[in-house]
Design a protein around this motif. Structure first.
Motif, PDB file in Angstrom:
ATOM      1  N   GLU A 222       0.823  -1.208   0.000  1.00 12.50           N
ATOM      2  CA  GLU A 222       0.000   0.000   0.000  1.00 12.50           C
ATOM      3  C   GLU A 222       0.860   1.261   0.000  1.00 12.50           C
ATOM      4  OE1 GLU A 222      -3.260   0.236   2.646  1.00 12.50           O
ATOM      5  OE2 GLU A 222      -3.706  -1.900   2.561  1.00 12.50           O
ATOM      6  N   ILE A 223       2.031   1.210   0.644  1.00  9.94           N
ATOM      7  CA  ILE A 223       2.933   2.363   0.621  1.00  9.94           C
ATOM      8  C   ILE A 223       3.437   2.589  -0.801  1.00  9.94           C
ATOM      9  CG2 ILE A 223       5.114   3.287   1.459  1.00  9.94           C
ATOM     10  CD1 ILE A 223       2.878   3.224   3.539  1.00  9.94           C
ATOM     11  N   TYR A 224       3.831   1.532  -1.467  1.00  7.05           N
ATOM     12  CA  TYR A 224       4.311   1.652  -2.842  1.00  7.05           C
ATOM     13  C   TYR A 224       3.195   2.125  -3.770  1.00  7.05           C
ATOM     14  CZ  TYR A 224       9.025  -0.274  -2.442  1.00  7.05           C
ATOM     15  OH  TYR A 224      10.359  -0.456  -2.169  1.00  7.05           O
ATOM     16  N   GLU A 225       1.976   1.694  -3.516  1.00 12.02           N
ATOM     17  CA  GLU A 225       0.858   2.110  -4.361  1.00 12.02           C
ATOM     18  C   GLU A 225       0.504   3.578  -4.147  1.00 12.02           C
ATOM     19  OE1 GLU A 225      -3.727   0.676  -5.308  1.00 12.02           O
ATOM     20  OE2 GLU A 225      -2.864   0.366  -3.315  1.00 12.02           O
ATOM     21  N   ASP A 286      -0.622  -4.246 -10.850  1.00 12.40           N
ATOM     22  CA  ASP A 286      -0.156  -2.880 -10.649  1.00 12.40           C
ATOM     23  C   ASP A 286       1.369  -2.885 -10.499  1.00 12.40           C
ATOM     24  OD1 ASP A 286      -1.285   0.038  -9.609  1.00 12.40           O
ATOM     25  OD2 ASP A 286       0.623  -0.516  -8.716  1.00 12.40           O
ATOM     26  N   ILE A 287       2.057  -2.108 -11.327  1.00 12.36           N
ATOM     27  CA  ILE A 287       3.517  -2.192 -11.363  1.00 12.36           C
ATOM     28  C   ILE A 287       4.149  -1.644 -10.088  1.00 12.36           C
ATOM     29  CG2 ILE A 287       3.937   0.053 -12.485  1.00 12.36           C
ATOM     30  CD1 ILE A 287       6.019  -1.459 -14.231  1.00 12.36           C
ATOM     31  N   PHE A 291       6.453  -4.006  -7.532  1.00  9.65           N
ATOM     32  CA  PHE A 291       7.786  -3.731  -7.008  1.00  9.65           C
ATOM     33  C   PHE A 291       7.787  -3.683  -5.483  1.00  9.65           C
ATOM     34  CE2 PHE A 291       8.728  -2.246 -11.338  1.00  9.65           C
ATOM     35  CZ  PHE A 291       9.950  -2.881 -11.518  1.00  9.65           C
ATOM     36  N   GLY A 292       6.645  -3.361  -4.893  1.00 12.06           N
ATOM     37  CA  GLY A 292       6.542  -3.440  -3.437  1.00 12.06           C
ATOM     38  C   GLY A 292       6.697  -4.867  -2.939  1.00 12.06           C
ATOM     39  N   ASN A 353      -1.191   0.349 -13.878  1.00 12.23           N
ATOM     40  CA  ASN A 353      -1.337  -1.006 -14.376  1.00 12.23           C
ATOM     41  C   ASN A 353      -0.269  -1.298 -15.423  1.00 12.23           C
ATOM     42  OD1 ASN A 353      -2.554  -3.243 -16.196  1.00 12.23           O
ATOM     43  ND2 ASN A 353      -3.845  -3.237 -14.363  1.00 12.23           N
ATOM     44  N   ILE A 354       0.196  -2.529 -15.454  1.00 10.12           N
ATOM     45  CA  ILE A 354       1.249  -2.905 -16.393  1.00 10.12           C
ATOM     46  C   ILE A 354       0.839  -2.627 -17.828  1.00 10.12           C
ATOM     47  CG2 ILE A 354       2.563  -4.877 -17.285  1.00 10.12           C
ATOM     48  CD1 ILE A 354       2.525  -6.054 -14.498  1.00 10.12           C
ATOM     49  N   GLN A 355      -0.455  -2.779 -18.118  1.00 16.65           N
ATOM     50  CA  GLN A 355      -0.921  -2.558 -19.487  1.00 16.65           C
ATOM     51  C   GLN A 355      -0.783  -1.105 -19.938  1.00 16.65           C
ATOM     52  OE1 GLN A 355      -1.743  -5.048 -21.555  1.00 16.65           O
ATOM     53  NE2 GLN A 355      -1.152  -6.369 -19.831  1.00 16.65           N
TER      54      GLN A 355
END
Length: 480
Positions: A222-225, A286-287, A291-292, A353-355
């Motif tokens: 959630e921090i990374y997001e 979600d990229i 990574f998180g 999103n990766i897309q």
């Protein structure tokens, strides 16, 4: 102490200019000058093999290496943050970001050279509190607000646990000096002193939280997001640097991992962190959150490398530092590219999103190729420096005969390869442009940001083909 003085002077000037006249460019310039001055002053610290200014600080050459990495990381983040804030029309006060950045850098440098519980705790809190501002700078976003709220509460609780642990260790040893604690761990009959063991457990639980080890990982995704993309390069860099140095220092007090209980405990945490982080990342679209989760796995790899590096009192600091440098080059490079993409294109999608990055190669081939090289390095594919980092990791595991840890590391590497390859595959899909094609008009800024990405990519390839260059540099900066 000269690098710390440079950062403190820069902070005072920035505070003065914010109070008198808000000028984002002027504050940015003073931030760059402060970091560059601190970097330059490290040259003079190298000539003194050991600096013990007062009881609360000491500066071995290994600390100088970590300060060099930390300041370089902060310099790159500072440059990217200026152009990021210029593009963000919803941020009204852009100057405070640099203040948060410099304060967290100052706190990290204090932790790196701390030799006393007071200076150590002050440095930790400088980092933690300023990171609240960095993570929540886009506070009007719901995800950013949730990230700040969760991190603030959990970080406060972990700091209380650390403080309580320090108090219990002080009650046993009668000292707040970290080296005294190390001597007590090394020579006292530790396992009959339950008060000290409880304090040490509370202290280490805070370190495990800060590095997002399982089961202290719940805040990470959630921090990374919620954090701005420009903040993640600093978050992943400063946390890994200072807290890994703490782990290295305290592991050295245990005279190797001759104790079976300690080896079992650290090995279990490393294995679970590696497997959980990579398995959870496989199913994450979600990229930023991906990574998180991979950062949790990377923490497991770091712990595995440290515990095997100190096994049977064999200290492989060169291997550990090589892996740290290769990881930081990869993560800082990836987040720099993601930030550069945000600078080039209007964010037509609110998520990551990766897309969103479909067809990146056909729009920005340089960025796609650079990102591919950096992801190759993170997964450990030659000819990148990440390959030798993984090589040293598994070499230590095999030489120490940690079979379960080796199997977990191998499975995690395969799953991590899948996670990164699904991102790479998206880059090269030949489809119409999905992101907006409104390119930024500042050619000078674009050239500078791409130049930074190029330098990081070049170093990853250079250290992958000629690893001895980095190894020789690390040997010059290690003091035992």
């Amino acid at each position: 102490m000269m690098p710390i003085n440079s950062i403190m002077i820069a902070i005072m000037f920035i505070t003065f200019f914010i109070a008198c006249k808000r000028d984002a460019f002027l504050v940015f310039v003073f931030s760059i000058i402060g970091i560059l001055t601190a970097l330059f002053s490290l040259k003079f610290a190298v000539f003194s093999p050991y600096i013990a200014t007062i009881e609360i600080f000491q500066m071995p050459l290994m600390s100088i290496l970590y300060m060099l990495i930390l300041l370089t990381n902060s310099l790159i983040v500072c440059i990217f943050s200026y152009f990021w804030s210029k593009k963000k029309s919803d941020i009204y006060y852009k100057e405070e970001f640099y203040l948060f950045l410099l304060i967290s850098t100052l706190g990290g440098m204090v932790v790196i050279i701390a030799n006393h519980a007071v200076s150590f705790f002050i440095g930790i809190e400088l980092v933690s509190i300023s990171l609240l501002g960095i993570i929540g700078y886009t506070i009007f976003s719901d995800s950013s607000f949730n990230a700040v709220l969760k991190y603030g509460i959990l970080s406060g609780i972990s700091s209380i646990c650390m403080l309580l642990g320090m108090i219990l260790m002080f009650c046993t040893t009668g000292s707040l000096n970290i080296n005294t604690w190390g001597l007590y761990i090394e020579y006292a009959y530790l396992y009959q002193d339950y008060l000290f063991l409880i304090g040490l457990a509370l202290f280490f639980s805070t370190i495990l939280f800060k590095l997002a080890f399982f089961p202290f990982h719940l805040w990470t995704a959630e921090i990374y997001e919620g954090a701005p993309i420009v903040s993640l390069g600093h978050l992943s860099g400063i946390y890994k640097i200072i807290f890994l140095l703490i782990l290295i220092r305290f592991f050295s007090f245990f005279n190797g991992l001759e104790n079976n209980e300690l080896a079992f405990f650290t090995g279990t945490i490393a294995c679970i962190s590696i497997l959980f982080g990579t398995i959870r990342a496989v199913f994450e679209p979600d990229i930023k959150k991906l990574f998180g989760y991979t950062s949790i796995a990377q923490s497991g790899y770091f712990l595995a490398l440290i515990m095997t590096g100190f096994h049977h009192n064999k200290i492989n600091l060169e291997n550990i530092n090589f892996y740290i440098v290769s990881y930081l080059l990869g993560t800082l490079g990836v987040f720099s590219i993601l930030n550069l993409i945000d600078h080039l294109y209007k964010n037509s999608k609110k998520n990551y999103n990766i897309q969103r990055y479909v067809g990146l190669f056909w729009n920005q081939p340089f960025l796609a190729i650079s990102a591919t090289i950096m992801l190759f390095s993170l997964v450990g594919i030659p000819p990148t420096c990440g390959f030798f980092g993984k090589y040293y990791l598994f070499l230590n595991i095999i030489s120490g005969k940690f079979s379960i840890l080796g199997v977990s590391g191998f499975i995690g590497s395969i799953l991590g390869m899948y996670c990164y390859f699904k991102i790479i595959a998206v880059f090269y899909q030949k489809v119409p442009k999905i992101v907006s094609n409104n390119v930024g008009n500042n050619n000078i800024a674009l050239f500078l940001l791409k130049l930074i990405v190029f330098v990081i990519t070049f170093l990853i390839i250079l250290f992958g083909i000629f690893p001895q260059i980095l190894i020789n540099f690390l040997k010059l900066n290690i003091f035992l």
